[in-house]
Write an enzyme that holds these catalytic residues in place. Structure first.
Site, PDB file in Angstrom:
ATOM      1  N   ASN A  68      -7.616  -0.551  -8.067  1.00  0.00           N
ATOM      2  CA  ASN A  68      -7.208   0.647  -7.339  1.00  0.00           C
ATOM      3  C   ASN A  68      -5.722   0.844  -7.617  1.00  0.00           C
ATOM      4  OD1 ASN A  68      -6.050   2.357  -5.343  1.00  0.00           O
ATOM      5  ND2 ASN A  68      -7.746   1.958  -3.949  1.00  0.00           N
ATOM      6  N   GLU A  86      -8.748   5.643  -6.998  1.00  0.00           N
ATOM      7  CA  GLU A  86      -7.638   6.442  -6.467  1.00  0.00           C
ATOM      8  C   GLU A  86      -6.783   7.032  -7.583  1.00  0.00           C
ATOM      9  OE1 GLU A  86      -5.935   6.277  -2.404  1.00  0.00           O
ATOM     10  OE2 GLU A  86      -6.097   4.108  -2.729  1.00  0.00           O
ATOM     11  N   ASP A 132     -12.999  -0.718  -5.143  1.00  0.00           N
ATOM     12  CA  ASP A 132     -12.355  -0.961  -3.860  1.00  0.00           C
ATOM     13  C   ASP A 132     -13.409  -0.685  -2.798  1.00  0.00           C
ATOM     14  OD1 ASP A 132     -10.954  -0.943  -1.513  1.00  0.00           O
ATOM     15  OD2 ASP A 132      -9.551   0.639  -2.084  1.00  0.00           O
ATOM     16  N   ASN A 173     -13.165  -1.566   0.378  1.00  0.00           N
ATOM     17  CA  ASN A 173     -12.551  -1.397   1.697  1.00  0.00           C
ATOM     18  C   ASN A 173     -13.261  -2.214   2.773  1.00  0.00           C
ATOM     19  OD1 ASN A 173     -10.096   0.155   1.974  1.00  0.00           O
ATOM     20  ND2 ASN A 173     -11.221   1.865   1.055  1.00  0.00           N
ATOM     21  N   ASP A 178     -11.328  -5.810  -2.897  1.00  0.00           N
ATOM     22  CA  ASP A 178     -11.726  -5.311  -4.218  1.00  0.00           C
ATOM     23  C   ASP A 178     -12.685  -6.319  -4.835  1.00  0.00           C
ATOM     24  OD1 ASP A 178      -9.586  -2.957  -4.769  1.00  0.00           O
ATOM     25  OD2 ASP A 178      -8.637  -4.620  -3.698  1.00  0.00           O
ATOM     26  N   ASP A 230      -0.718  -0.877  -4.107  1.00  0.00           N
ATOM     27  CA  ASP A 230      -0.861  -1.896  -3.062  1.00  0.00           C
ATOM     28  C   ASP A 230      -2.044  -2.823  -3.344  1.00  0.00           C
ATOM     29  OD1 ASP A 230      -2.466   0.322  -2.681  1.00  0.00           O
ATOM     30  OD2 ASP A 230      -2.155   0.464  -0.518  1.00  0.00           O
ATOM     31  N   HIS A 231      -2.774  -2.569  -4.432  1.00  0.00           N
ATOM     32  CA  HIS A 231      -3.888  -3.417  -4.859  1.00  0.00           C
ATOM     33  C   HIS A 231      -3.535  -4.157  -6.146  1.00  0.00           C
ATOM     34  CE1 HIS A 231      -7.164  -1.508  -2.334  1.00  0.00           C
ATOM     35  NE2 HIS A 231      -6.219  -0.588  -2.261  1.00  0.00           N
TER      36      HIS A 231
END
Length: 260
Positions: free
Chosen positions: A7, A34, A149, A151, A218, A247-248
């Site tokens: 991501n 994303e 991802d 989540n 992930d 941020d991943h």
């Protein structure tokens, strides 16, 4: 063969980092989440210069997914035919390997926002529809990998003790993820002994990465035929330390097969 998921939290911002990472690693298939860009802005030429075919579906500002492959991608399906949705979160494609056709699904699963949010209900509905879609795909493709991802952190060991939220770890979310495993899919990361406190996402706030206060959300899920050929799975934390990082971090699974 190395299959990865990442991501990137805006391909427009992170493109140089993605290109540099691909140039430094022998990645055969990369699933990206994303994109946060419309289809016309997708940098297909930049990936082609590195030898990748690409399929994608994007939208302005939010969501968007793509699959890159060093082999030609066929039989592309955008989104879930069983779940009409304006949010671009799912794309599937097939490539030929020495083990037969490999079906790759790239998923950017909803976050859910909070347990009392309509977005949480949407997340559970989206997962239920994903389960139906994957079940149908498994009848066609014994070699199938779902990368993305999700989540959802599957277990408590996938969550740092400092995490104080309830979203991403609620029982209903974990049940939704377990329902995919119930179809015969395996979390490639847990095929191997792993160190403790390994995560794939860290909040930008409160020095989350510096404190390693993250979650493992992930995942690369594999059918039994692929799990039997999986020789390693790791999280590459290095890109998370970049200037202006996603941020991943990427997750990479290695399989003892190659493109046909």
């Amino acid at each position: 063969m190395k299959i990865a998921t990442w991501n990137v939290n805006s391909l427009t911002v992170r493109l140089p980092q993605v290109l540099a990472w691909l140039d430094q690693h022998s990645i055969d298939i990369l699933c990206i989440q994303e994109l946060k860009q419309v289809n016309e802005k997708f940098p297909r030429d930049a990936f082609q210069e590195l030898g990748y075919d690409a399929v994608w579906t994007g939208q302005k500002t939010y969501n968007g997914v793509a699959i890159l492959s060093r082999s030609s991608l066929q039989d592309v399906v955008i989104n879930n035919p069983l779940y009409p949705d304006t949010q671009q979160r799912l794309i599937s494609a097939t490539c030929e390997t020495t083990a037969g056709p490999l079906r790759v699904i790239c998923a950017y699963c909803p976050n859910g926002s909070s347990l009392d949010s309509e977005k949480y209900l949407y997340k559970l509905e989206w997962y239920a529809a994903l389960n139906q879609f994957v079940e149908a795909q498994l009848k066609l493709f014994p070699n199938l990998a779902i990368c993305g991802d999700y989540n959802i952190a599957p277990e408590d060991r996938d969550v740092h003790a400092k995490y104080t939220g309830d979203i991403l770890i609620s029982p209903k979310e974990r049940e939704a993820l377990q329902s995919l495993s119930g179809l015969g899919l395996t979390d490639s990361f847990r095929l191997f002994e792993q160190d403790e406190k390994l995560f794939s996402w860290w909040d930008y706030r409160m020095m989350g990465f510096r404190r390693n206060a993250g979650l493992r959300i992930d995942h690369i899920l594999l059918t039994p035929s692929l799990a039997a050929q999986c020789t390693a799975c790791e999280i590459d934390k290095v890109p998370r330390g970049n200037e202006q990082p996603s941020d991943h971090a990427p997750v990479v699974a290695t399989l003892s097969m190659s493109f046909a």
